[in-house]
Design a protein around this motif. Sequence first.
Motif, mmCIF file in Angstrom:
data_model
loop_
_atom_site.group_PDB
_atom_site.id
_atom_site.type_symbol
_atom_site.label_atom_id
_atom_site.label_comp_id
_atom_site.label_asym_id
_atom_site.label_seq_id
_atom_site.Cartn_x
_atom_site.Cartn_y
_atom_site.Cartn_z
ATOM 1 N N GLN A 39 0.853 -1.186 0.000
ATOM 2 C CA GLN A 39 0.000 0.000 0.000
ATOM 3 C C GLN A 39 0.887 1.234 0.000
ATOM 4 N N ALA A 40 0.771 1.999 -1.056
ATOM 5 C CA ALA A 40 1.486 3.261 -1.170
ATOM 6 C C ALA A 40 0.609 4.387 -0.618
ATOM 7 N N PRO A 41 1.205 5.494 -0.210
ATOM 8 C CA PRO A 41 0.423 6.610 0.338
ATOM 9 C C PRO A 41 -0.666 7.062 -0.628
ATOM 10 N N GLY A 42 -1.887 7.152 -0.128
ATOM 11 C CA GLY A 42 -3.001 7.612 -0.932
ATOM 12 C C GLY A 42 -3.571 6.581 -1.893
ATOM 13 N N LYS A 43 -3.053 5.362 -1.823
ATOM 14 C CA LYS A 43 -3.533 4.327 -2.740
ATOM 15 C C LYS A 43 -4.111 3.152 -1.970
ATOM 16 N N LYS A 44 -4.880 2.330 -2.683
ATOM 17 C CA LYS A 44 -5.457 1.140 -2.059
ATOM 18 C C LYS A 44 -4.393 0.050 -1.931
ATOM 19 N N ARG A 45 -4.612 -0.838 -0.957
ATOM 20 C CA ARG A 45 -3.729 -1.987 -0.827
ATOM 21 C C ARG A 45 -3.931 -2.889 -2.037
ATOM 22 N N GLU A 46 -2.811 -3.374 -2.608
ATOM 23 C CA GLU A 46 -2.887 -4.202 -3.805
ATOM 24 C C GLU A 46 -2.060 -5.470 -3.638
ATOM 25 N N LEU A 47 -2.485 -6.502 -4.333
ATOM 26 C CA LEU A 47 -1.743 -7.760 -4.325
ATOM 27 C C LEU A 47 -0.444 -7.588 -5.102
ATOM 28 N N VAL A 48 0.641 -8.056 -4.521
ATOM 29 C CA VAL A 48 1.934 -8.073 -5.202
ATOM 30 C C VAL A 48 2.208 -9.474 -5.744
ATOM 31 N N ALA A 49 2.121 -10.461 -4.873
ATOM 32 C CA ALA A 49 2.399 -11.839 -5.266
ATOM 33 C C ALA A 49 1.745 -12.773 -4.266
ATOM 34 N N ARG A 50 1.425 -13.959 -4.764
ATOM 35 C CA ARG A 50 0.748 -14.952 -3.934
ATOM 36 C C ARG A 50 1.293 -16.319 -4.288
ATOM 37 N N ILE A 51 1.388 -17.193 -3.270
ATOM 38 C CA ILE A 51 1.873 -18.546 -3.510
ATOM 39 C C ILE A 51 1.004 -19.522 -2.741
ATOM 40 N N SER A 52 0.579 -20.573 -3.418
ATOM 41 C CA SER A 52 -0.258 -21.578 -2.778
ATOM 42 C C SER A 52 0.598 -22.515 -1.934
ATOM 43 N N SER A 53 -0.061 -23.359 -1.167
ATOM 44 C CA SER A 53 0.682 -24.325 -0.355
ATOM 45 C C SER A 53 1.453 -25.294 -1.237
ATOM 46 N N GLY A 54 0.996 -25.486 -2.447
ATOM 47 C CA GLY A 54 1.675 -26.385 -3.375
ATOM 48 C C GLY A 54 2.750 -25.705 -4.216
ATOM 49 N N GLY A 55 2.867 -24.375 -4.067
ATOM 50 C CA GLY A 55 3.924 -23.657 -4.767
ATOM 51 C C GLY A 55 3.496 -22.915 -6.015
#
Length: 121
Positions: free
Chosen positions: A39-55
Amino acid sequence: QVQLVESGGGLVQPGESLSVSCVASGSIFRVNAMGWYRQAPGKKRELVARISSGGSTNYADSVKGRFTISRDNGKNTVYLQMNTLKPEDTAVYYCNAEITPAIGRGQFQYWGQGTQVTVSS
């Protein structure tokens, strides 16, 4: 109680690299997907990266080819390696995890406290 504790972050110059990590601890039966948001100042929180339990991984278009997410299931830890950083990557980075705290219970979402990443010359 489940806690997510982040480490890393800091101030770097454009083009440099930085890594952050996050450890999940407490009453945990299973850690499912883990991820990083920012989350940058004045902006909404955004997804950067995600990893499942399986990789399996997915990334925001803005970081593809520059950031790498990984995890160590034995340590309940997720990592984010950030290369070729740009000023627009400046934000507070939050760890996120979907955790089943005990057998027979549902899955809950947990957040870390956030760590500042600043990219500036």
